[in-house]
Scaffold this active site. Structure first.
Site, PDB file in Angstrom:
ATOM      1  N   THR A  19       7.387  -0.010   0.333  1.00  0.00           N
ATOM      2  CA  THR A  19       7.950   0.285   1.593  1.00  0.00           C
ATOM      3  C   THR A  19       7.841  -1.275   2.618  1.00  0.00           C
ATOM      4  O   THR A  19       8.400  -1.292   3.014  1.00  0.00           O
ATOM      5  CB  THR A  19       6.507   0.778   1.958  1.00  0.00           C
ATOM      6  OG1 THR A  19       6.647   2.302   2.082  1.00  0.00           O
ATOM      7  CG2 THR A  19       6.086   0.703   3.695  1.00  0.00           C
ATOM      8  N   THR A  99       3.221   0.232  -2.559  1.00  0.00           N
ATOM      9  CA  THR A  99       2.022   0.204  -2.624  1.00  0.00           C
ATOM     10  C   THR A  99       0.970   1.019  -3.867  1.00  0.00           C
ATOM     11  O   THR A  99       0.108   0.926  -4.228  1.00  0.00           O
ATOM     12  CB  THR A  99       1.134  -0.036  -1.036  1.00  0.00           C
ATOM     13  OG1 THR A  99       1.478   1.255  -0.568  1.00  0.00           O
ATOM     14  CG2 THR A  99       1.678  -0.858  -0.055  1.00  0.00           C
ATOM     15  N   ASP A 100       2.367   2.389  -4.074  1.00  0.00           N
ATOM     16  CA  ASP A 100       1.744   3.354  -4.464  1.00  0.00           C
ATOM     17  C   ASP A 100       1.394   3.389  -5.624  1.00  0.00           C
ATOM     18  O   ASP A 100       0.841   3.917  -6.528  1.00  0.00           O
ATOM     19  CB  ASP A 100       2.399   4.803  -4.531  1.00  0.00           C
ATOM     20  CG  ASP A 100       2.611   4.747  -3.210  1.00  0.00           C
ATOM     21  OD1 ASP A 100       1.785   4.958  -2.158  1.00  0.00           O
ATOM     22  OD2 ASP A 100       3.376   5.742  -2.582  1.00  0.00           O
TER      23      ASP A 100
HETATM   24  C1  SIN Z   1       4.547   2.098  -0.228  1.00  0.00           C
HETATM   25  O1  SIN Z   1       4.932   1.081  -0.448  1.00  0.00           O
HETATM   26  O2  SIN Z   1       3.623   2.119   0.949  1.00  0.00           O
HETATM   27  C2  SIN Z   1       4.760   3.274  -0.133  1.00  0.00           C
HETATM   28  C3  SIN Z   1       5.902   3.879  -1.006  1.00  0.00           C
HETATM   29  C4  SIN Z   1       5.743   3.206  -2.577  1.00  0.00           C
HETATM   30  O3  SIN Z   1       5.380   2.152  -3.106  1.00  0.00           O
HETATM   31  O4  SIN Z   1       7.134   2.373  -2.857  1.00  0.00           O
END
Ligand code: SIN
Length: 335
Positions: A19, A99-100
């Site tokens: 993200t 983040t995932d």
């Molecule tokens: C994010 O980064 O918050 C969600 C998408 C990902 O993990 O690439």
């Protein structure tokens, strides 16, 4: 006290997507955007203050939504980090990531990077196009941490929302909030703000140069199975039939396992499948449960590792030929 001046640090920023590199058609959108589309050069351009912190070398390693992270990419990333950190002209690494699955990649690197130099992961909850995007400040803070001498020998770190976490402890705890990361039970290692970095504690378990794991051997298949009301043994039987080498249980409470799954696991261990019990609870630790299953089955308790991190450690242990239950338990008790 004045922030420590770090202008001479040479930091490699390795971008993988997420993200932080996400783009939405509308600045008010913080969901339903596409992750991993903005290149590393654009991410750096958005943070002019970086030039006050370090000299940056940038590489685009991947452009993915981290839900699609693979073990092959973990290995490639770890090998690239090790090659860069072996160079005298690189003082530290920042990895931009989604983040995932950030916590899984971070823990894999914590156990396979072979350097005392800082490796800092960062990410964002809001896409780069969003009002109040959190990525630029997180990136600046991550580079600031990586440029500090006090970040050496701390293992792999996660700099997010002004906090600094150990890769071993940190986990994503919110689907939307910008303070999405926590280290349950133990808390953050420290903080970064306005160019100042402070560590309040150190990660005590061995990592990086003290960890015996490397990226030479292929990672064996290890799957995660959750225990819940009415669970069936179909997933375990399918995994065992498919040749899985290890199963991590996301158990209830202290890693306890539904009786139906317990029977399937007993059959799996007879076929040489390693079994580790973690918990779906999200904090606390999983203790050995003696005769109830660990002693009888040869299963292993994951301690404070959540199921996703327990899978990382079990894959690395099996790849390093640590296959006997007692040796796997010792590995979990150590790392
Ligand atoms: C994010 O980064 O918050 C969600 C998408 C990902 O993990 O690439």
């Amino acid at each position: 006290m004045e922030p420590i001046k770090t202008l001479n640090a040479r930091i490699a920023v390795l971008a993988t997507g997420g993200t932080i590199a996400g783009q939405a058609g509308d600045a008010s959108k913080t969901a339903g955007y596409k992750a991993g589309v903005v290149g590393v050069d654009k991410l750096l351009e958005a943070v002019p203050a970086l030039s006050q912190v370090a000299q940056i070398h940038a590489e685009q390693i991947a452009s993915i939504d981290s839900k699609d992270m693979s073990t092959a990419l973990w290995i490639a990333l770890s090998q690239r980090i090790n090659a860069l950190l072996a160079q005298d002209d690189i003082d530290g690494i920042v990895v931009t990531h989604g983040t995932d699955t950030l916590e899984e990649t971070a823990y894999f690197l914590h156990l396979t990077v072979k350097s005392d130099k800082p490796v800092v992961l960062t990410a964002a909850m809001r896409p780069s196009t969003a009002l109040s995007a959190d990525g630029p400040l997180n990136l600046l803070n991550a580079v600031t941490v990586a440029a500090q001498k006090c970040a050496w020998k701390q293992g792999v770190l996660v700099a997010f929302n002004n906090q600094i976490h150990s890769a071993r402890d940190v986990t994503k705890t919110s689907t939307y909030a910008v303070d999405a990361f926590r280290s349950p039970e133990v808390g953050a290692l420290g903080w970064v703000q306005d160019g100042r970095v402070e560590f309040q504690r150190a990660a005590v378990r061995p990592h990086t140069t003290q960890a015996p794991f490397d990226t030479q051997a292929a990672l064996p298949a290890v799957e995660i199975v959750a225990s819940y009301a009415g669970a069936s043994r179909a997933a375990i039987d399918a995994f065992v039939g498919g040749g899985v080498k290890g199963i991590v249980i996301a158990g209830t409470g202290n890693g306890s396992v539904h009786a139906t799954l317990q029977q399937a696991l007993a059959d799996a261990t007879k076929q040489g499948v390693a079994v580790v019990r973690s918990s779906r609870v999200g904090s606390g630790h999983v203790m050995r449960n003696g005769a109830a299953s660990d002693d009888a089955l040869g299963s292993v308790s994951a301690g404070t590792l959540n199921p996703y991190k327990a899978r990382v450690l079990l894959m690395l242990a099996l790849a390093a030929n640590i296959t006997k239950p007692a040796a796997i338990q010792q590995t979990f008790d150590t790392f």
